[in-house]
Design an enzyme around this catalytic site. Structure first.
Site, PDB file in Angstrom:
ATOM      1  N   GLY A   1      45.365  40.090   2.442  1.00  0.00           N
ATOM      2  CA  GLY A   1      45.297  38.753   1.838  1.00  0.00           C
ATOM      3  C   GLY A   1      43.977  38.609   1.091  1.00  0.00           C
ATOM      4  O   GLY A   1      43.419  37.515   0.992  1.00  0.00           O
TER       5      GLY A   1
ATOM      6  N   GLY B   1      43.129  36.016  -2.047  1.00  0.00           N
ATOM      7  CA  GLY B   1      43.200  34.571  -1.877  1.00  0.00           C
ATOM      8  C   GLY B   1      41.841  33.905  -1.968  1.00  0.00           C
ATOM      9  O   GLY B   1      40.822  34.547  -2.236  1.00  0.00           O
TER      10      GLY B   1
ATOM     11  N   ASP C   1      46.547  43.134  -0.776  1.00  0.00           N
ATOM     12  CA  ASP C   1      47.270  41.867  -0.935  1.00  0.00           C
ATOM     13  C   ASP C   1      48.648  42.198  -1.500  1.00  0.00           C
ATOM     14  O   ASP C   1      48.872  43.303  -2.010  1.00  0.00           O
ATOM     15  CB  ASP C   1      46.518  40.944  -1.914  1.00  0.00           C
ATOM     16  CG  ASP C   1      46.895  39.474  -1.767  1.00  0.00           C
ATOM     17  OD1 ASP C   1      46.066  38.692  -1.283  1.00  0.00           O
ATOM     18  OD2 ASP C   1      48.036  39.114  -2.150  1.00  0.00           O
TER      19      ASP C   1
ATOM     20  N   ARG D   1      49.686  40.666  -4.070  1.00  0.00           N
ATOM     21  CA  ARG D   1      49.517  40.497  -5.517  1.00  0.00           C
ATOM     22  C   ARG D   1      48.749  41.661  -6.137  1.00  0.00           C
ATOM     23  O   ARG D   1      48.147  42.460  -5.433  1.00  0.00           O
ATOM     24  CB  ARG D   1      48.646  39.257  -5.782  1.00  0.00           C
ATOM     25  CG  ARG D   1      49.149  37.993  -5.223  1.00  0.00           C
ATOM     26  CD  ARG D   1      48.366  36.858  -5.847  1.00  0.00           C
ATOM     27  NE  ARG D   1      47.692  36.023  -4.858  1.00  0.00           N
ATOM     28  CZ  ARG D   1      46.854  35.047  -5.171  1.00  0.00           C
ATOM     29  NH1 ARG D   1      46.555  34.803  -6.414  1.00  0.00           N
ATOM     30  NH2 ARG D   1      46.300  34.310  -4.221  1.00  0.00           N
TER      31      ARG D   1
ATOM     32  N   ASP E   1      52.142  44.676   1.752  1.00  0.00           N
ATOM     33  CA  ASP E   1      52.764  43.507   2.392  1.00  0.00           C
ATOM     34  C   ASP E   1      52.333  43.492   3.854  1.00  0.00           C
ATOM     35  O   ASP E   1      52.633  44.424   4.613  1.00  0.00           O
ATOM     36  CB  ASP E   1      54.289  43.634   2.263  1.00  0.00           C
ATOM     37  CG  ASP E   1      55.021  42.451   2.890  1.00  0.00           C
ATOM     38  OD1 ASP E   1      54.393  41.662   3.625  1.00  0.00           O
ATOM     39  OD2 ASP E   1      56.237  42.324   2.636  1.00  0.00           O
TER      40      ASP E   1
ATOM     41  N   TYR F   1      52.731  25.238   9.803  1.00  0.00           N
ATOM     42  CA  TYR F   1      51.463  25.978   9.655  1.00  0.00           C
ATOM     43  C   TYR F   1      50.600  25.795  10.917  1.00  0.00           C
ATOM     44  O   TYR F   1      50.093  26.771  11.484  1.00  0.00           O
ATOM     45  CB  TYR F   1      50.754  25.427   8.415  1.00  0.00           C
ATOM     46  CG  TYR F   1      49.369  25.960   8.154  1.00  0.00           C
ATOM     47  CD1 TYR F   1      49.158  27.272   7.763  1.00  0.00           C
ATOM     48  CD2 TYR F   1      48.251  25.121   8.255  1.00  0.00           C
ATOM     49  CE1 TYR F   1      47.878  27.745   7.489  1.00  0.00           C
ATOM     50  CE2 TYR F   1      46.978  25.575   7.985  1.00  0.00           C
ATOM     51  CZ  TYR F   1      46.790  26.887   7.600  1.00  0.00           C
ATOM     52  OH  TYR F   1      45.524  27.344   7.327  1.00  0.00           O
TER      53      TYR F   1
HETATM   54  P1  NAD Z   1      45.294  31.817   0.033  1.00  0.00           P
HETATM   55  O1  NAD Z   1      46.655  31.263  -0.042  1.00  0.00           O
HETATM   56  O2  NAD Z   1      44.316  31.484  -1.032  1.00  0.00           O
HETATM   57  O3  NAD Z   1      45.355  33.398   0.149  1.00  0.00           O
HETATM   58  C1  NAD Z   1      46.287  34.062   0.957  1.00  0.00           C
HETATM   59  C2  NAD Z   1      46.545  35.412   0.341  1.00  0.00           C
HETATM   60  O4  NAD Z   1      47.511  36.064   1.143  1.00  0.00           O
HETATM   61  C3  NAD Z   1      47.114  35.340  -1.086  1.00  0.00           C
HETATM   62  O5  NAD Z   1      46.344  36.122  -1.967  1.00  0.00           O
HETATM   63  C4  NAD Z   1      48.535  35.875  -0.958  1.00  0.00           C
HETATM   64  O6  NAD Z   1      48.948  36.630  -2.078  1.00  0.00           O
HETATM   65  C5  NAD Z   1      48.389  36.752   0.283  1.00  0.00           C
HETATM   66  N1  NAD Z   1      49.643  36.974   0.975  1.00  0.00           N
HETATM   67  C6  NAD Z   1      50.622  36.095   1.287  1.00  0.00           C
HETATM   68  N2  NAD Z   1      51.614  36.707   1.930  1.00  0.00           N
HETATM   69  C7  NAD Z   1      51.269  38.002   2.045  1.00  0.00           C
HETATM   70  C8  NAD Z   1      51.872  39.141   2.623  1.00  0.00           C
HETATM   71  N3  NAD Z   1      53.072  39.067   3.200  1.00  0.00           N
HETATM   72  N4  NAD Z   1      51.214  40.319   2.553  1.00  0.00           N
HETATM   73  C9  NAD Z   1      50.003  40.409   1.948  1.00  0.00           C
HETATM   74  N5  NAD Z   1      49.391  39.365   1.388  1.00  0.00           N
HETATM   75  C10 NAD Z   1      50.014  38.174   1.427  1.00  0.00           C
HETATM   76  O7  NAD Z   1      44.702  31.430   1.463  1.00  0.00           O
HETATM   77  P2  NAD Z   1      43.178  31.339   1.921  1.00  0.00           P
HETATM   78  O8  NAD Z   1      42.733  29.964   1.697  1.00  0.00           O
HETATM   79  O9  NAD Z   1      42.393  32.448   1.381  1.00  0.00           O
HETATM   80  O10 NAD Z   1      43.385  31.497   3.496  1.00  0.00           O
HETATM   81  C11 NAD Z   1      43.189  32.716   4.171  1.00  0.00           C
HETATM   82  C12 NAD Z   1      43.367  32.443   5.651  1.00  0.00           C
HETATM   83  O11 NAD Z   1      42.446  31.432   6.072  1.00  0.00           O
HETATM   84  C13 NAD Z   1      44.760  31.933   6.028  1.00  0.00           C
HETATM   85  O12 NAD Z   1      45.114  32.440   7.289  1.00  0.00           O
HETATM   86  C14 NAD Z   1      44.561  30.449   6.123  1.00  0.00           C
HETATM   87  O13 NAD Z   1      45.475  29.871   6.998  1.00  0.00           O
HETATM   88  C15 NAD Z   1      43.154  30.361   6.676  1.00  0.00           C
HETATM   89  N6  NAD Z   1      42.533  29.076   6.400  1.00  0.00           N
HETATM   90  C16 NAD Z   1      42.194  28.710   5.120  1.00  0.00           C
HETATM   91  C17 NAD Z   1      41.604  27.465   4.898  1.00  0.00           C
HETATM   92  C18 NAD Z   1      41.201  27.023   3.520  1.00  0.00           C
HETATM   93  O14 NAD Z   1      40.799  25.870   3.345  1.00  0.00           O
HETATM   94  N7  NAD Z   1      41.269  27.870   2.510  1.00  0.00           N
HETATM   95  C19 NAD Z   1      41.369  26.605   5.981  1.00  0.00           C
HETATM   96  C20 NAD Z   1      41.772  27.001   7.250  1.00  0.00           C
HETATM   97  C21 NAD Z   1      42.322  28.246   7.460  1.00  0.00           C
HETATM   98  N1  SER Z   2      42.776  24.044   4.016  1.00  0.00           N
HETATM   99  C1  SER Z   2      43.890  24.352   4.841  1.00  0.00           C
HETATM  100  C2  SER Z   2      45.103  23.600   4.397  1.00  0.00           C
HETATM  101  O1  SER Z   2      44.918  22.544   3.840  1.00  0.00           O
HETATM  102  C3  SER Z   2      43.590  24.012   6.271  1.00  0.00           C
HETATM  103  O2  SER Z   2      43.996  25.045   7.058  1.00  0.00           O
HETATM  104  O3  SER Z   2      46.183  24.040   4.622  1.00  0.00           O
END
Ligand code: NAD
Ligand code: SER
Length: 315
Positions: free
Chosen positions: A10, A13, A36, A38, A55, A145
């Site tokens: 991932g 992201g 990732d 992508r 994946d 989620y």
């Molecule tokens: P994001 O959606 O920006 O990135 C997630 C990435 O995972 C994407 O690039 C997507 O292409 C990839 N992905 C999705 N399915 C996939 C798969 N099957 N195989 C490989 N890659 C795959 O999310 P993020 O904000 O970077 O979040 C990363 C982690 O942090 C997640 O677990 C999310 O729940 C957690 N999180 C994020 C936030 C936030 O505010 N950004 C807050 C709390 C928790």
């Molecule tokens: N920033 C995240 C969301 O809004 C919190 O896990 O889903």
């Protein structure tokens, strides 16, 4: 001692891009493998470290890569976030849970030294105390989620108890960043607002003006993640995810912070389905366990973050 080799899943992201770049600084480009679903995200090309299209739910492909690259640590960031998850609940469950369970199994089989998997404030629900939400409290998530994150925390704790797997986790608040875009969360408004302020001097928020949520600047989140992962094992007293906090603000307050730099910026409000998700989450978080166990400390407040976001986005 075997050299650490890290696999990030991932990595394209919002968090993955910055965490990959930071870990490559800390270790070396060659020691941090990004992956990732992508194509490689543009900012990752900067460091020219290894990249695989992978994946996270394809356990055979993940296991093969772990063997081939002699991986010792996995950071599993692949997930569907809160707003996207409500549109595709079964898909969110499948991606969020299957990838985690498979990585935990692989961690035991391959004797990985450490695993990182993020949780979220989304584990909390309407029955949780809303202000200064404690580390241990009522946990009844309302979104798929949040359910996947809470179940995931329990699995991480189980694998640590049962197999001694060193898996660590944080309950991130909403994260705000300029290097990479957010991917379908309820807190995404707090990123979009900066882009729109610079482009159009106006923003329509999908959350109402007085919706307070816990938030954090990405610089703090990345530093906190690496500090957690580098902390001596005896400092990690919780194998459920740690609450992590920096600030709490509402759309009205972030707009006021932007107006200090762009006086004619205006905000309007058109709450949509994400309002109910936000209403079920805490307004602020008590992260004293992280502060005392492994000395977590945030650096950015709303004004400092706003100045940094606008400066970098203007470039
Ligand atoms: P994001 O959606 O920006 O990135 C997630 C990435 O995972 C994407 O690039 C997507 O292409 C990839 N992905 C999705 N399915 C996939 C798969 N099957 N195989 C490989 N890659 C795959 O999310 P993020 O904000 O970077 O979040 C990363 C982690 O942090 C997640 O677990 C999310 O729940 C957690 N999180 C994020 C936030 C936030 O505010 N950004 C807050 C709390 C928790
Ligand atoms: N920033 C995240 C969301 O809004 C919190 O896990 O889903």
């Amino acid at each position: 001692m075997k050299q650490e080799k890290i696999l990030i899943m991932g990595a394209c992201g919002q968090i993955g891009v910055e965490l990959t770049l930071a870990l490559r600084q800390q270790y070396s480009n060659a020691q941090v493998i990004a992956s990732d679903l992508r194509d490689e995200a543009h900012p990752l090309l900067e460091g020219s470290g290894p990249y695989y299209k992978l994946d996270a739910t394809d356990i055979k492909a993940v296991a093969e890569l772990v063997q081939k690259e002699s991986i010792t640590q996995i950071y599993l960031l692949a997930a569907l976030l809160s707003a996207t998850g409500e549109k595709m609940p079964m898909k969110a469950w499948e991606i969020n849970m299957n990838s985690l369970l498979q990585v935990l199994e692989l961690g035991v089989e391959q004797k990985l030294t450490k695993i990182y998997w993020p949780s979220s404030i989304a584990v909390f629900g309407t029955t949780t105390p809303k202000n200064d939400t404690p580390q241990k409290t009522i946990v009844e998530p309302t979104t798929v989620y949040g359910i996947s994150k809470y179940a995931g925390e329990l699995w991480c704790q189980y694998y640590h108890r049962r197999w001694g797997l060193d898996v660590r986790s944080l309950r991130y608040p909403g994260l705000i960043s300029w290097k990479s875009a957010p991917g379908g969360g309820t807190t995404d408004y707090a990123v979009e607002i900066y882009h729109e302020a610079l482009k159009h001097k106006a923003y329509t928020s999908f959350l109402s003006e007085n919706t307070y949520l816990p938030m954090m600047y990405m610089d703090d989140a990345i530093r906190g993640t690496i500090e957690l992962m580098e902390a001596p094992e005896d400092q990690i007293r919780s194998r459920m995810a740690y609450n992590l906090s920096a600030m709490s603000f509402s759309p009205k307050e972030i707009a006021a912070a932007i107006q200090k730099h762009i006086p004619d910026f205006s905000i309007s409000y058109a709450p949509d389905f994400r309002q109910a998700i936000a209403d079920s989450w805490p307004s602020s978080i008590d992260d004293s366990a992280a502060r005392s166990d492994w000395h977590w400390k945030h650096e950015f407040d709303l004004d400092k973050m706003t100045a940094d976001m606008l400066k970098n986005l203007e470039k």
